[in-house]
Motif scaffolding. Structure first.
Motif, PDB file in Angstrom:
ATOM      1  N   UNK A   9      -2.800   6.420   8.255  1.00 23.36           N
ATOM      2  CA  UNK A   9      -3.898   5.757   8.978  1.00 23.36           C
ATOM      3  C   UNK A   9      -4.947   6.766   9.431  1.00 23.36           C
ATOM      4  N   UNK A  10      -6.176   6.501   9.023  1.00 22.23           N
ATOM      5  CA  UNK A  10      -7.296   7.404   9.323  1.00 22.23           C
ATOM      6  C   UNK A  10      -8.382   6.605  10.041  1.00 22.23           C
ATOM      7  N   UNK A  11      -8.327   6.532  11.365  1.00 17.32           N
ATOM      8  CA  UNK A  11      -9.299   5.690  12.069  1.00 17.32           C
ATOM      9  C   UNK A  11     -10.728   6.210  11.993  1.00 17.32           C
ATOM     10  N   UNK A  12     -10.898   7.523  11.782  1.00 16.96           N
ATOM     11  CA  UNK A  12     -12.246   8.111  11.790  1.00 16.96           C
ATOM     12  C   UNK A  12     -12.648   8.505  13.199  1.00 16.96           C
ATOM     13  N   UNK A  13     -13.609   9.435  13.275  1.00 16.51           N
ATOM     14  CA  UNK A  13     -13.981   9.995  14.587  1.00 16.51           C
ATOM     15  C   UNK A  13     -14.535   8.945  15.543  1.00 16.51           C
ATOM     16  N   UNK A  14     -15.413   8.081  15.065  1.00 17.22           N
ATOM     17  CA  UNK A  14     -16.078   7.125  15.958  1.00 17.22           C
ATOM     18  C   UNK A  14     -15.051   6.271  16.675  1.00 17.22           C
ATOM     19  N   UNK A  65      -8.258  18.490   1.932  1.00 17.62           N
ATOM     20  CA  UNK A  65      -7.221  18.826   2.916  1.00 17.62           C
ATOM     21  C   UNK A  65      -6.657  17.545   3.543  1.00 17.62           C
ATOM     22  N   UNK A  66      -7.537  16.580   3.795  1.00 22.02           N
ATOM     23  CA  UNK A  66      -7.081  15.284   4.342  1.00 22.02           C
ATOM     24  C   UNK A  66      -6.189  14.570   3.323  1.00 22.02           C
ATOM     25  N   UNK A  67      -6.636  14.580   2.055  1.00 17.56           N
ATOM     26  CA  UNK A  67      -5.849  13.896   1.009  1.00 17.56           C
ATOM     27  C   UNK A  67      -4.488  14.570   0.844  1.00 17.56           C
ATOM     28  N   UNK A  68      -4.460  15.902   0.960  1.00 17.38           N
ATOM     29  CA  UNK A  68      -3.199  16.634   0.787  1.00 17.38           C
ATOM     30  C   UNK A  68      -2.188  16.206   1.853  1.00 17.38           C
ATOM     31  N   UNK A  69      -2.677  15.970   3.061  1.00 18.26           N
ATOM     32  CA  UNK A  69      -1.762  15.519   4.126  1.00 18.26           C
ATOM     33  C   UNK A  69      -1.162  14.156   3.764  1.00 18.26           C
ATOM     34  N   UNK A  70      -2.011  13.221   3.291  1.00 16.33           N
ATOM     35  CA  UNK A  70      -1.513  11.890   2.908  1.00 16.33           C
ATOM     36  C   UNK A  70      -0.558  11.992   1.717  1.00 16.33           C
ATOM     37  N   UNK A  71      -0.879  12.894   0.797  1.00 15.33           N
ATOM     38  CA  UNK A  71      -0.025  13.080  -0.383  1.00 15.33           C
ATOM     39  C   UNK A  71       1.368  13.543   0.039  1.00 15.33           C
ATOM     40  N   UNK A  72       1.411  14.441   1.020  1.00 10.32           N
ATOM     41  CA  UNK A  72       2.708  14.898   1.541  1.00 10.32           C
ATOM     42  C   UNK A  72       3.460  13.752   2.211  1.00 10.32           C
ATOM     43  N   UNK A  73       2.706  12.840   2.836  1.00  9.60           N
ATOM     44  CA  UNK A  73       3.334  11.691   3.483  1.00  9.60           C
ATOM     45  C   UNK A  73       3.771  10.646   2.457  1.00  9.60           C
ATOM     46  N   UNK A  74       3.271  10.776   1.232  1.00 12.01           N
ATOM     47  CA  UNK A  74       3.611   9.834   0.162  1.00 12.01           C
ATOM     48  C   UNK A  74       2.947   8.471   0.340  1.00 12.01           C
ATOM     49  N   UNK A  75       1.748   8.458   0.916  1.00 18.36           N
ATOM     50  CA  UNK A  75       1.075   7.183   1.185  1.00 18.36           C
ATOM     51  C   UNK A  75      -0.404   7.248   0.824  1.00 18.36           C
ATOM     52  N   UNK A  76      -0.983   6.078   0.584  1.00 15.57           N
ATOM     53  CA  UNK A  76      -2.433   5.980   0.466  1.00 15.57           C
ATOM     54  C   UNK A  76      -3.019   5.964   1.869  1.00 15.57           C
ATOM     55  N   UNK A  77      -4.328   6.251   1.938  1.00 16.71           N
ATOM     56  CA  UNK A  77      -5.009   6.291   3.234  1.00 16.71           C
ATOM     57  C   UNK A  77      -5.668   4.943   3.512  1.00 16.71           C
ATOM     58  N   UNK A  78      -5.544   4.469   4.756  1.00 17.22           N
ATOM     59  CA  UNK A  78      -6.354   3.324   5.175  1.00 17.22           C
ATOM     60  C   UNK A  78      -7.241   3.761   6.332  1.00 17.22           C
ATOM     61  N   UNK A  79      -8.554   3.542   6.187  1.00 17.51           N
ATOM     62  CA  UNK A  79      -9.479   3.856   7.259  1.00 17.51           C
ATOM     63  C   UNK A  79     -10.070   2.555   7.801  1.00 17.51           C
ATOM     64  N   UNK A  80     -10.725   2.649   8.977  1.00 17.31           N
ATOM     65  CA  UNK A  80     -11.430   1.462   9.486  1.00 17.31           C
ATOM     66  C   UNK A  80     -12.912   1.783   9.629  1.00 17.31           C
ATOM     67  N   UNK A  81     -13.375   2.739   8.835  1.00 20.63           N
ATOM     68  CA  UNK A  81     -14.784   3.134   8.894  1.00 20.63           C
ATOM     69  C   UNK A  81     -15.345   3.155   7.479  1.00 20.63           C
TER      70      UNK A  81
END
Lengths: 291, 324
Positions: A9-14, A65-81
């Motif tokens: 989960x990547x909510x984004x800065x805002x 670098x963000x994608x690498x973290x998700x790749x290690x988690x074995x998941x796709x990213x979901x953002x709300x931005x």
């Protein structure tokens, strides 16, 4: 749905600061829908497009670098931005279509002991609801249909364009947000501004352009009979809600249009209260159209 | 197959009808027929007074750009039947953001003025550089910007131009990169300074319409991004656009995230930030004022800092290679 949906989960800065209510509500909505959201404590800002202007390779590497973290988690990213969505998907698209860029970027990542293989997908809440989760499943969860609401869907720019990197909706006739509105029992309003820009990127740079643009979009939806707006993007929300008063002054017209985050609208239909979804944080009070 | 074409018409010489109006034409269309061919058919068989621009019919001259079902397209490379099947209608209008002169013809003078503004020709270097060869690699950086056929689709779709008619707009900005990015150009810095002025490149709202609707894949936004980073690397930083980007880059390096209060302060400067205080207080009433101090850092921020260093190193090495 065969398996339970799980996302990095990547909510984004805002939505970690100004639009916190979108983050809080998304977590509540995900729990109600049975979608697992896993935090990304190392994830940095995607650069919001501005880092692209600063240094292209840096922008790509920061996102990798963000994608690498998700790749290690074995998941796709979901953002709300939507801006995070566009920035990350464009970086990912470029990395996946250029082995040369991926190699150069991995050289940089290697200096901090990271590597990106290129296996992650980036999605936003809107796509998850209209796509993997499914509109029929969403409909089944509705306990309070929003049948009195006439809603202007504000897609904004960054959930639609550039379509080669985004690709979920047709940029000329997007459907997803309209369909989610219908699934929640409300009525979507059609207007030409729904695929246009809110002006956020020049809020501090070309103030008048930004304010007139915000007012133009809101007045367009209002003219077509909307009694509120909904947007999948916190930056659009900042302009349409926080800055609505400044926009009104700039064009010398009253607008008074409540604007919801997508998660809030879903939350209302799933039975969450106005307190749960942080409506008191809005500058234009939505209370007059709540039932 | 018969299809109804709804065409937005206007005739300034008709005193009764001094306003744009829609006129419908039923056209018998065949497989593979383009929108332009259908307009020509209307011209020949139904209405010789319908005005529109066209020339090559092969997506080379850029004359026949119009709005089809709301979006700017070259009508000579858009087929009627697939478009009609997808949208369920066929509405033809002149390009937006330009004055309608007659029917589907718009006044392109403002478009050309903007192009002229970016000096669309090379400025020679001083005498020492009498000859400068252009390598394939050099040409690659400006290749995409050279594909422009000046059809006007990007400016018609540009959301910043919709609001601010003085905005330099994507067509001219893509053209500007054609020369700023050219290794033979002698006046790069002066060009970038001019582009950094008000209504210039920093006023682009990043709506990505230009890149989406360019029929030649010029990707004007990409050219704008290259202009912006070139200007910043050339040290042209004393304007709100560049300050905004610098503040952002600094915020991500420091805390890994967007520190909104610091960004506002750095972009607007001290005096204009003071002007924001009443608005900030109103935001605070709703709990929306971002934390101005002690912004929480992400985990492993040192990785981000290292990436900044490494990306800069890669950049310098590339520059060196280029010079050799």
């Amino acid at each position: 749905m065969a398996d339970k949906l799980r996302y990095a989960y990547y909510p984004g800065c805002a939505s970690q600061e100004i639009t916190k209510e979108a983050n809080v509500t998304t977590r509540l909505v995900a729990r109600k829908l049975g979608i697992e959201l896993h935090d990304m404590p190392k994830a940095s800002c995607c650069g919001a497009g501005l880092l692209t202007d600063y240094d292209y390779q840096l922008y790509i590497a920061i996102n990798a670098r963000i994608f690498a973290e998700a790749e290690q988690m074995g998941m796709d990213i979901m953002t709300i931005c939507s801006t995070c969505l566009m920035v990350m998907r464009t970086a990912n698209y470029n990395l996946k279509t250029s082995p040369e860029l991926l190699a150069k970027t991995n050289e940089i990542l290697a200096t901090v002991g990271l590597h990106y293989r290129g296996t992650v997908e980036v999605k936003q809440l809107l796509w998850v609801l209209a796509g993997e989760y499914g509109l029929n499943n969403l409909k089944k969860k509705v306990v309070k249909p929003l049948d009195w609401m006439k809603i202007a869907p504000f897609y904004g720019c960054h959930s639609l364009r550039p379509s080669n990197a985004l690709g979920f909706d047709d940029p000329e006739m997007p459907q997803s947000l309209d369909k989610v509105i219908e699934a929640l029992g409300a009525q979507p309003v059609d207007y030409s501004g729904k695929t246009k820009c809110c002006g956020f990127q020049v809020d501090l740079v070309a103030v008048e352009t930004a304010e007139v643009m915000t007012a133009t979009r809101l007045l367009d939806g209002k003219k077509h009979g909307a009694n509120c707006f909904v947007t999948p993007c916190p930056f659009c929300h900042i302009n349409l809600d926080n800055y609505q008063n400044l926009a009104e002054k700039q064009v010398e017209k009253k607008i008074e249009m409540p604007v919801f985050h997508l998660s809030q609208l879903v939350g209302l239909a799933l039975g969450l209260t106005p307190q749960d979804i942080g409506l008191s944080r809005h500058l234009v009070s939505p209370s007059r159209i709540l039932r | 197959m018969k299809i109804k074409f709804n065409i937005r018409r206007f005739n300034p010489d008709d005193s009764k009808l001094n306003e744009p109006y829609f006129q419908a034409y039923d056209v018998e269309v065949t497989e593979g027929m383009t929108v332009l061919e259908a307009l020509l058919k209307i011209n020949e068989e139904q209405d010789p007074t319908l005005a529109f621009r066209k020339s090559c019919r092969s997506a080379i001259c850029g004359s026949c750009a119009m709005k089809v079902n709301g979006f700017s397209k070259l009508t000579c490379s858009l087929q009627v039947i697939p478009e009609y099947k997808k949208k369920g209608r066929m509405v033809i209008e002149p390009l937006a953001n330009h004055k309608q002169v007659k029917d589907l013809v718009v006044d392109l003078n403002p478009f050309w003025k903007k192009i002229e503004k970016v000096t669309p020709y090379l400025t020679p270097m001083d005498k020492e550089h009498e000859e400068r060869s252009v390598s394939e690699e050099d040409e690659k950086t400006i290749d995409q910007s050279q594909r422009c056929i000046m059809c006007g689709c990007c400016n018609s779709e540009c959301n910043a131009l919709e609001i601010d008619s003085k905005f330099i707009a994507p067509a001219a900005l893509a053209k500007a990169w054609r020369f700023v990015g050219d290794v033979r150009e002698g006046d790069k810095k002066k060009r970038l300074e001019r582009l950094s002025e008000e209504h210039g490149m920093w006023d682009c709202v990043r709506c990505i319409h230009c890149t989406q609707y360019c029929p030649k894949d010029v990707a004007p936004l990409k050219q704008i991004e290259m202009l912006r980073s070139s200007a910043m690397k050339a040290g042209i930083l004393d304007n709100p656009g560049a300050k905004h980007v610098e503040a952002m880059a600094d915020s991500v390096r420091r805390v890994g995230r967007l520190d909104e209060a610091a960004m506002t302060f750095k972009t607007l400067g001290f005096l204009r930030s003071i002007g924001m205080i009443p608005f900030g207080l109103k935001m605070e009433l709703h709990g929306k004022m971002p934390l101005p101090i002690l912004f929480p850092k992400i985990e492993k921020i040192e990785e981000v800092k290292k990436i900044y260093e490494e990306a800069a190193k890669q950049g310098t090495e590339q520059e060196k290679k280029k010079e050799e």
